[in-house]
Design an enzyme around this catalytic site. Sequence first.
Site, short mmCIF file in Angstrom:
data_model
loop_
_atom_site.label_atom_id
_atom_site.label_comp_id
_atom_site.label_asym_id
_atom_site.label_seq_id
_atom_site.Cartn_x
_atom_site.Cartn_y
_atom_site.Cartn_z
N HIS A 112 0.74 -1.16 0.01
CA HIS A 112 0.03 -0.18 0.09
C HIS A 112 0.89 1.42 -0.06
O HIS A 112 1.91 1.16 0.49
CB HIS A 112 -0.76 0.05 1.40
CG HIS A 112 -2.00 0.87 1.40
ND1 HIS A 112 -1.66 2.38 1.79
CD2 HIS A 112 -3.10 0.71 1.05
CE1 HIS A 112 -2.79 2.91 1.82
NE2 HIS A 112 -3.62 2.25 1.57
N ASP A 160 2.98 -4.37 8.00
CA ASP A 160 2.14 -3.68 7.95
C ASP A 160 0.95 -4.51 8.03
O ASP A 160 0.57 -5.27 7.12
CB ASP A 160 2.09 -2.90 6.59
CG ASP A 160 0.65 -2.26 6.06
OD1 ASP A 160 -0.38 -2.54 6.78
OD2 ASP A 160 0.83 -1.57 4.93
N GLN A 166 -4.17 -5.15 7.00
CA GLN A 166 -5.35 -6.15 6.43
C GLN A 166 -5.34 -7.39 7.02
O GLN A 166 -5.90 -8.40 6.56
CB GLN A 166 -4.99 -6.28 4.88
CG GLN A 166 -5.24 -4.88 4.02
CD GLN A 166 -6.89 -4.55 4.18
OE1 GLN A 166 -7.86 -5.17 4.37
NE2 GLN A 166 -6.99 -3.06 4.06
N LYS A 182 -10.12 -0.70 10.30
CA LYS A 182 -10.45 -1.85 9.47
C LYS A 182 -10.71 -3.11 10.12
O LYS A 182 -10.84 -4.24 9.77
CB LYS A 182 -8.96 -2.08 8.75
CG LYS A 182 -8.76 -0.80 7.59
CD LYS A 182 -7.64 -1.25 6.90
CE LYS A 182 -7.20 -0.10 6.19
NZ LYS A 182 -8.11 0.46 5.07
N CYS A 214 -4.82 2.36 -3.69
CA CYS A 214 -3.70 3.03 -2.92
C CYS A 214 -2.38 1.94 -3.02
O CYS A 214 -1.73 1.73 -1.89
CB CYS A 214 -3.88 3.22 -1.57
SG CYS A 214 -4.94 4.69 -1.28
N1 PLP Z 1 -1.67 -0.71 4.44
C1 PLP Z 1 -2.69 -1.31 3.98
C2 PLP Z 1 -2.33 -2.77 3.65
C3 PLP Z 1 -3.94 -0.89 3.94
O1 PLP Z 1 -4.79 -1.78 3.24
C4 PLP Z 1 -4.21 0.58 4.19
C5 PLP Z 1 -5.62 1.00 4.09
O2 PLP Z 1 -6.26 0.62 3.24
C6 PLP Z 1 -3.22 1.18 4.72
C7 PLP Z 1 -1.86 0.71 4.92
C8 PLP Z 1 -3.26 2.49 5.55
O3 PLP Z 1 -4.09 2.43 6.39
P1 PLP Z 1 -4.89 3.93 7.13
O4 PLP Z 1 -5.35 4.66 5.90
O5 PLP Z 1 -5.89 3.27 8.07
O6 PLP Z 1 -3.46 4.49 7.84
#
Ligand code: PLP
Length: 421
Positions: free
Chosen positions: A138, A215, A218, A241, A379
């Site tokens: 992401h 990260d 998900q 999430k 993203c």
């Molecule tokens: N990392 C992953 C794999 C994500 O799916 C997302 C959000 O879609 C993020 C990071 C960013 O999360 P946030 O916008 O809650 O900071």
Amino acid sequence: MSTNAAVARSALSPKPTYDVARVRSEFPILARQINGKPLVYLDSAASSQRPLTVLRAIELYETTMHANVHRGVHTLSQTATEAFENAREIVRRFLNARSAREIVFVRGTTEAINLVANSWGRSHVGPGDEILITYLEHHANIVPWQMLCAATGAQLRAAPVRPNGELDLEAFRELLSARTRLVAVAHVSNALGTILPVQEIVHLAHARGVPVLLDGAQAVPHQTVDVQAIDCDFYAFSGHKVYGPTGIGALYARESLLAAMPPWQGGGDMILSVGIESSTYNELPWRFEAGTPNISGAVGLGAALEYVESLGRTAIAAHEHTLLELATERLSALPRLKLIGTASAKAAVVSFVMDGVHPHDIGTILDSEGIAIRTGHHCAMPIMEAFGLAATARASFGCYNNAEDVDRLVEGLQKVRKLFG
Ligand code: PLP
């Protein structure tokens, strides 16, 4: 009945089945009609919905407990502090961290990764060093490292993926070098649903003395996460999430690393004393929480994690896996529809494209049927580009989805096909 007889009977009785109807009844928004049709919510990977228990925990906090934390001697301030620190303990338990000192509250995954890039990164990374990520990331796990590289003269490297969306572990192994300072990878890809072999990644990196950031945005909603068992050094996730509020998330950081990291934001609450010339910093984890935090958000996050625990993470994972298999089978049977990302280990995310139809049109037509999916680059532009695509349509499942949602999705896609020929 004797205790032994009771134990024997419970061992024989069938396991309680996952009661998805009950779960659905706990999410008020699922009763909504969208465009005159009952809502089918298939966008949990972007943001999940919240159960009543989370909404009520926030309401209870706001209506009976709120004051600023860590500051006052008065009763409400102490009550708020207890609620906030209790939420931290729930996060610790949920991730199986060794200590609550290893849990830093942040706005979400994005802020957690920026914290590591700015604090750990700027004190450990220099010219010629490398940060190793993957093509699946992401943007939140790409851009902070690009900024760190620009500031320090380091280089960003990315391991490629195979055509089915699995990480090319051989290529990853080759990219891991004496120059690598940090490995930062997704636990689960948001765009494709691929579950990465994080234990193996950590093993390979640690063999070279390289710390690993995961990260977990998900992963946390879909499976048990045990940071001690994985042995990662940093783990980031977002509350919204995992059935919690927006604007709150957590960073787990191994205490030995966190203790040696400089603060990245200055202000109230992160200090022990302040003079005009200099200040002394607070203990862990508050040293990394400058300013008034999102207190009700933390309370809501704690309630969300307890809710997930009450359903059982293994039970949620099994339920979602059944939906994933059903959706994969049903969508694969649709004419001129192609699934993007067919890794053998996947979370409940189905990304796809349809011949001759732009993903945004798929999303708009499904919306007119009350079905919410995500369309676009998610993203995660580098992985879209690697597949030669600008966008996909993505249906993502949560603890409240059921087989009827898959039926409605399939019917909606049949309608799309009819309209576009
Ligand atoms: N990392 C992953 C794999 C994500 O799916 C997302 C959000 O879609 C993020 C990071 C960013 O999360 P946030 O916008 O809650 O900071």
